[in-house]
Enzyme design. Structure first.
Site, PDB file in Angstrom:
ATOM      1  N   LYS A  13      37.829  39.308  18.085  1.00 46.26           N
ATOM      2  CA  LYS A  13      38.174  39.497  19.511  1.00 46.26           C
ATOM      3  C   LYS A  13      39.039  40.750  19.694  1.00 46.26           C
ATOM      4  O   LYS A  13      38.758  41.576  20.551  1.00 46.26           O
ATOM      5  CB  LYS A  13      38.934  38.262  20.055  1.00 46.26           C
ATOM      6  CG  LYS A  13      38.162  36.956  19.914  1.00 46.26           C
ATOM      7  CD  LYS A  13      38.917  35.791  20.500  1.00 46.26           C
ATOM      8  CE  LYS A  13      40.184  35.395  19.757  1.00 46.26           C
ATOM      9  NZ  LYS A  13      39.973  34.912  18.368  1.00 46.26           N
ATOM     10  N   ARG A  87      42.366  29.019  25.945  1.00 41.96           N
ATOM     11  CA  ARG A  87      42.140  28.292  24.698  1.00 41.96           C
ATOM     12  C   ARG A  87      42.131  26.793  24.893  1.00 41.96           C
ATOM     13  O   ARG A  87      42.006  26.058  23.911  1.00 41.96           O
ATOM     14  CB  ARG A  87      43.267  28.622  23.715  1.00 41.96           C
ATOM     15  CG  ARG A  87      43.019  29.839  22.884  1.00 41.96           C
ATOM     16  CD  ARG A  87      44.336  30.155  22.199  1.00 41.96           C
ATOM     17  NE  ARG A  87      44.170  30.478  20.835  1.00 41.96           N
ATOM     18  CZ  ARG A  87      44.253  31.706  20.340  1.00 41.96           C
ATOM     19  NH1 ARG A  87      44.464  32.717  21.129  1.00 41.96           N
ATOM     20  NH2 ARG A  87      44.123  31.911  19.059  1.00 41.96           N
ATOM     21  N   ARG A 126      43.248  40.631   6.515  1.00 42.25           N
ATOM     22  CA  ARG A 126      43.623  41.404   7.709  1.00 42.25           C
ATOM     23  C   ARG A 126      45.018  42.012   7.584  1.00 42.25           C
ATOM     24  O   ARG A 126      45.935  41.421   7.045  1.00 42.25           O
ATOM     25  CB  ARG A 126      43.591  40.518   8.945  1.00 42.25           C
ATOM     26  CG  ARG A 126      44.181  41.245  10.155  1.00 42.25           C
ATOM     27  CD  ARG A 126      43.938  40.597  11.436  1.00 42.25           C
ATOM     28  NE  ARG A 126      44.379  39.230  11.467  1.00 42.25           N
ATOM     29  CZ  ARG A 126      44.198  38.448  12.501  1.00 42.25           C
ATOM     30  NH1 ARG A 126      43.551  38.904  13.550  1.00 42.25           N
ATOM     31  NH2 ARG A 126      44.627  37.227  12.482  1.00 42.25           N
ATOM     32  N   ARG A 159      50.218  39.200   8.792  1.00 39.75           N
ATOM     33  CA  ARG A 159      50.779  38.171   9.687  1.00 39.75           C
ATOM     34  C   ARG A 159      51.108  36.877   8.943  1.00 39.75           C
ATOM     35  O   ARG A 159      50.363  36.460   8.067  1.00 39.75           O
ATOM     36  CB  ARG A 159      49.783  37.874  10.816  1.00 39.75           C
ATOM     37  CG  ARG A 159      49.893  38.821  11.969  1.00 39.75           C
ATOM     38  CD  ARG A 159      48.763  38.724  12.958  1.00 39.75           C
ATOM     39  NE  ARG A 159      48.342  37.386  13.347  1.00 39.75           N
ATOM     40  CZ  ARG A 159      47.434  37.155  14.292  1.00 39.75           C
ATOM     41  NH1 ARG A 159      46.883  38.170  14.940  1.00 39.75           N
ATOM     42  NH2 ARG A 159      47.074  35.925  14.586  1.00 39.75           N
ATOM     43  N   ARG A 170      44.768  26.849  11.909  1.00 49.70           N
ATOM     44  CA  ARG A 170      44.250  27.535  13.111  1.00 49.70           C
ATOM     45  C   ARG A 170      42.779  27.198  13.334  1.00 49.70           C
ATOM     46  O   ARG A 170      42.347  27.026  14.468  1.00 49.70           O
ATOM     47  CB  ARG A 170      44.426  29.045  12.953  1.00 49.70           C
ATOM     48  CG  ARG A 170      45.866  29.467  13.123  1.00 49.70           C
ATOM     49  CD  ARG A 170      46.104  30.825  12.511  1.00 49.70           C
ATOM     50  NE  ARG A 170      45.461  31.896  13.239  1.00 49.70           N
ATOM     51  CZ  ARG A 170      45.207  33.099  12.718  1.00 49.70           C
ATOM     52  NH1 ARG A 170      45.538  33.359  11.471  1.00 49.70           N
ATOM     53  NH2 ARG A 170      44.627  34.019  13.442  1.00 49.70           N
TER      54      ARG A 170
END
Ligand code: AP5
Length: 216
Positions: A13, A87, A126, A159, A170
């Site tokens: 996204k 969400r 990431r 992160r 998640r």
């Protein structure tokens, strides 16, 4: 163009929003980025949100809805991309209400589809720029200089919620609380399902084709 980029954690996204923003001059509203900034500035919202975010849980609806409402009311007539919002069904209903008040209905909800194995691969590799929000990946989108943002030169971050336990949580939260929102938009006939596996530019052109690039 007013569009929601929807999809599980790691579906791309933020990556696609960044491309669309540059190409079509849209405002990018990413609730995750706004919340992370609040956490790093230790604002009241940030202090409330931090423990939810570190565990990979959703921040309470009222907090996130207030953030998005403020933002949408302040951007004027320019088009926007919502990334990471809504969400929950409650967030989707609140969004509809604000957009009706503003006379700005959504044009499309783009659902980025990626299998779970690939999501875990993407999230664990990431790196993100804490300053401008640009996402990178150690294999598929490395920065030109190791651990440094190409766009603004800041040191890249791994992160806290990209660690294995938080990733698993998640994905579970996504399946239980967020996936049902797809049915909400399917019933409004604005849902576009996109195969989001493949080259980043390839995925971007699938999105433009599905939405109609002339509409951006
Ligand atoms: P948020 O920051 O929104 O995280 P997320 O939805 O979990 O999404 P991600 O940012 O992890 O992934 P993405 O889909 O943007 O993928 P990306 O482009 O980075 O939210 C964080 C937290 O904030 C939540 O857990 C929650 O606590 C809170 N929060 C936020 N919004 C909320 C809300 N509305 N309500 C309640 N709480 C909220 O890509 C991932 C990686 O893959 C990158 O490394 C990228 O380079 C790579 N990649 C991208 N595309 C490709 C491709 N095509 N091929 C190969 N690699 C690719």
């Amino acid at each position: 163009m007013r569009v929601v980029l929807f999809g599980p954690p790691g579906s791309g996204k933020g990556t696609q929003a960044s491309l669309l923003k540059e190409k079509y001059g849209l405002v990018h509203i990413a609730t995750g980025d706004i919340l992370r900034e609040a956490v790093s500035n230790k604002t009241e919202v940030g202090l409330k949100a931090k423990s939810y975010m570190d565990r990979g849980e959703l921040v309470p609806d009222d907090v996130v809805i207030a953030i998005v409402k403020d933002k949408l009311q302040s951007i004027g007539e320019v088009g926007f991309i919502l990334d990471g919002f809504p969400r929950t069904i409650a967030q989707a209903e609140a969004l509809d209400k604000v957009l009706v008040e503003l006379g700005k209905p959504l044009d499309a909800v783009v659902n980025l589809q990626v299998d779970e194995e690939e999501l875990v691969r993407r999230l664990s590799g990431r790196r993100v720029c804490p300053s401008c929000g640009e996402p990178y990946h150690v294999d598929s989108k490395p920065p030109k200089i190791d651990e440094v943002c190409d766009k603004c030169g800041a040191a890249l971050l791994h992160r806290e919620d990209d660690k294995p336990e938080a990733i698993r949580n998640r994905l579970r939260v996504y399946r239980e609380q967020t996936e049902p929102v797809l049915g909400y938009y399917a019933s409004k006939s604005i849902l576009k399902n996109i195969d989001a596996v493949g080259d980043i530019e390839q995925v971007a052109s699938r999105i433009a084709n599905a939405v109609g690039s002339d509409k951006f």
